[in-house]
Design an enzyme around this catalytic site. Structure first.
Site, short mmCIF file in Angstrom:
data_model
loop_
_atom_site.label_atom_id
_atom_site.label_comp_id
_atom_site.label_asym_id
_atom_site.label_seq_id
_atom_site.Cartn_x
_atom_site.Cartn_y
_atom_site.Cartn_z
N ARG A 1 80.58 81.62 -2.58
CA ARG A 1 81.84 81.11 -2.01
C ARG A 1 82.85 80.96 -3.14
O ARG A 1 82.52 81.13 -4.31
CB ARG A 1 81.65 79.81 -1.21
CG ARG A 1 80.58 78.85 -1.61
CD ARG A 1 80.81 78.11 -2.89
NE ARG A 1 82.13 77.57 -3.00
CZ ARG A 1 82.75 77.34 -4.13
NH1 ARG A 1 82.16 77.62 -5.29
NH2 ARG A 1 83.96 76.84 -4.17
N ARG B 1 84.95 85.59 6.45
CA ARG B 1 85.73 84.36 6.28
C ARG B 1 87.22 84.73 6.29
O ARG B 1 87.63 85.66 5.60
CB ARG B 1 85.36 83.66 4.96
CG ARG B 1 83.88 83.24 4.93
CD ARG B 1 83.60 82.27 3.80
NE ARG B 1 84.21 80.98 4.05
CZ ARG B 1 84.29 80.02 3.12
NH1 ARG B 1 83.84 80.22 1.91
NH2 ARG B 1 84.84 78.85 3.42
N GLN C 1 81.31 70.69 -2.12
CA GLN C 1 81.42 71.61 -3.26
C GLN C 1 81.74 70.85 -4.55
O GLN C 1 81.42 71.31 -5.64
CB GLN C 1 82.52 72.66 -3.01
CG GLN C 1 82.20 73.69 -1.97
CD GLN C 1 82.74 73.29 -0.60
OE1 GLN C 1 82.87 72.09 -0.30
NE2 GLN C 1 83.04 74.25 0.23
N ASP D 1 93.08 79.66 -2.12
CA ASP D 1 92.47 80.73 -1.31
C ASP D 1 93.50 81.77 -0.88
O ASP D 1 93.16 82.93 -0.65
CB ASP D 1 91.76 80.14 -0.09
CG ASP D 1 90.47 79.49 -0.54
OD1 ASP D 1 90.51 78.32 -0.96
OD2 ASP D 1 89.42 80.16 -0.51
N ASN E 1 94.19 75.89 0.23
CA ASN E 1 93.01 75.61 -0.59
C ASN E 1 92.12 74.66 0.22
O ASN E 1 92.47 74.26 1.34
CB ASN E 1 93.40 75.01 -1.94
CG ASN E 1 92.23 74.93 -2.90
OD1 ASN E 1 91.51 75.92 -3.09
ND2 ASN E 1 91.98 73.77 -3.49
N LYS E 2 90.99 74.30 -0.34
CA LYS E 2 90.01 73.47 0.35
C LYS E 2 90.63 72.24 0.99
O LYS E 2 91.53 71.62 0.43
CB LYS E 2 88.94 73.06 -0.68
CG LYS E 2 87.83 72.20 -0.17
CD LYS E 2 87.11 72.74 1.04
CE LYS E 2 86.52 74.12 0.84
NZ LYS E 2 86.08 74.74 2.12
O1 MRU Z 1 84.91 77.08 1.27
P1 MRU Z 1 84.92 77.49 -0.18
O2 MRU Z 1 83.90 76.74 -0.99
O3 MRU Z 1 84.83 78.98 -0.36
O4 MRU Z 1 86.34 77.04 -0.70
C1 MRU Z 1 86.69 77.31 -2.04
C2 MRU Z 1 88.02 76.81 -2.44
O5 MRU Z 1 88.76 76.24 -1.68
C3 MRU Z 1 88.43 77.12 -3.86
O6 MRU Z 1 89.26 76.13 -4.37
C4 MRU Z 1 89.20 78.47 -3.90
O7 MRU Z 1 88.49 79.45 -3.19
C5 MRU Z 1 89.43 78.92 -5.28
S1 MRU Z 1 87.96 79.40 -6.13
C6 MRU Z 1 88.44 79.89 -7.68
#
Ligand code: MRU
Length: 353
Positions: free
Chosen positions: A47, A90, A195, A236, A246-247
């Site tokens: 991920r 995704r 995470q 993202d 982003n997350k």
């Molecule tokens: O759901 P995830 O764990 O894939 O989400 C990841 C994030 O939101 C990260 O901050 C983003 O992908 C950047 S990773 C360098």
């Protein structure tokens, strides 16, 4: 002390660190088929936007090897189907679509199906290698921006294991540790999938960076009481106007940074920009299954039949972002103009998959 690596291409084999198992088990999984790659991305074994893109690129190359046709046109159609299949893993991280599109473009130069298969794997390896160099540059720029800072907050894992190496938001901390600059990183645990606690704290410990875990609800109090000097996060997808997905939880941190008058930085490679969309309202937000919220591992923490809303990402309006750190340099407002001139027309990821 070492910066952990989650994607390894060795002896013509792809191994990924199974991030579902961290931090209790350090286990590398070999992925051999396009289905293995699909499953690894959907179940978050791999991920983080750049890591998803890299793995998907290998997945497309693996998928191509099972096609027996010698007809290039037919092969290309099969490849397009594979590409659509992987694109369905995704929806938010644009690096996935960017990587697939890059392979689809590269393969157009092929003379034969065998030549096409070679191009695909070579291009996947190139995306993988380039990402490490890209993240290192992001780390250098980030280190410069955080020159005077010590206490920094982050969310999720935008680290080495979310990329080829070093990460984006965590890259300055790894480079800092290599050079004797010690940051104190406050990592939000990042509910629901954790995470922050499972991955970021583990990763920073591996490279000798001082990390303190907080729950997401402790962010405001921690900024106030622990002299947090900056917040840095990954991305993202970044729209043409700088709005950034982003997350989930990132938007709240950006608003807090604004309220406490501390800088809020986004760190991302140019492959995370989607210049085909004008603003963040067009970014598709992944919603994940209810069990991520109603359960902690196998333990139920909400009543049966609880109604759940589980968006995996949120969108931070550009007005809350102090700067965006890329491998090409640091972007400041006006993002609309500055993104266009720094990132340019290079990206046009309207995937026709
Ligand atoms: O759901 P995830 O764990 O894939 O989400 C990841 C994030 O939101 C990260 O901050 C983003 O992908 C950047 S990773 C360098």
């Amino acid at each position: 002390m070492t910066v952990p690596i989650s994607i390894k291409w060795h002896a013509e084999k792809l191994a990924i660190l199974n991030q579902q198992k961290l931090p209790t088990e350090i286990h590398y999984l070999t992925l051999e088929t396009i289905e293995d790659v699909y499953d690894a991305i959907v179940t978050l074994k791999v991920r983080g936007a750049p890591a998803i893109g890299i793995t998907a690129a290998y997945g497309l190359a693996f998928g191509a090897n099972r096609h027996k046709t010698a007809n290039l046109k037919e092969f290309y159609q099969l490849l397009q189907e594979d590409s659509r299949y992987l694109a369905g893993t995704r929806p938010t991280a644009v690096n996935l679509f960017w990587a697939l599109e890059r392979l689809m473009k590269a393969v157009k130069n092929a003379n034969t199906v065998n030549h096409a298969k070679t191009i695909l794997i070579e291009e996947a390896k190139r995306i993988h290698e380039e990402d490490e160099a890209t993240c290192r540059l992001i780390g250098e720029y980030g280190l410069e921006l955080l020159k005077t800072a010590q206490n920094v907050m982050t969310i999720c894992n935008a680290g080495s294991i979310a990329t080829a190496k070093y990460g984006t938001a965590l890259a300055p901390f790894h480079l800092g540790a290599e050079r004797g600059k010690q940051f104190c990183v406050f990592a939000c645990e990042t509910r629901p999938v954790l995470q922050g606690s499972r991955l970021t704290v583990w990763e920073l410990q591996q490279s000798g960076v001082d990390a303190t875990l907080i729950t997401d609800s402790m962010a405001a109090h921690t900024i106030q009481s622990k002299q947090i000097e900056a917040i840095i996060v990954g991305a993202d997808r970044i729209a043409a106007n700088g709005d950034t997905a982003n997350k989930i939880g990132t938007l709240g941190l950006a608003i807090l940074a604004n309220a406490f008058d501390i800088p809020f930085y986004v760190a991302a490679p140019s492959s995370t920009f989607d210049l085909t969309i004008a603003s963040g309202t067009e970014i598709p937000i992944e919603e994940r299954k209810a069990e991520e919220v109603t359960h902690l591992g196998d333990i139920r923490i909400a009543p049966e039949n609880t109604k759940v809303f589980n968006p995996a990402f949120d969108v931070t309006p550009a007005k809350y972002i102090t700067a965006i750190i890329t491998e090409k340099g640091i972007l400041y407002p006006n993002y609309q103009e500055n993104i266009k001139s720094l990132i340019g027309s290079q990206i046009g990821v309207k995937i026709g998959l």
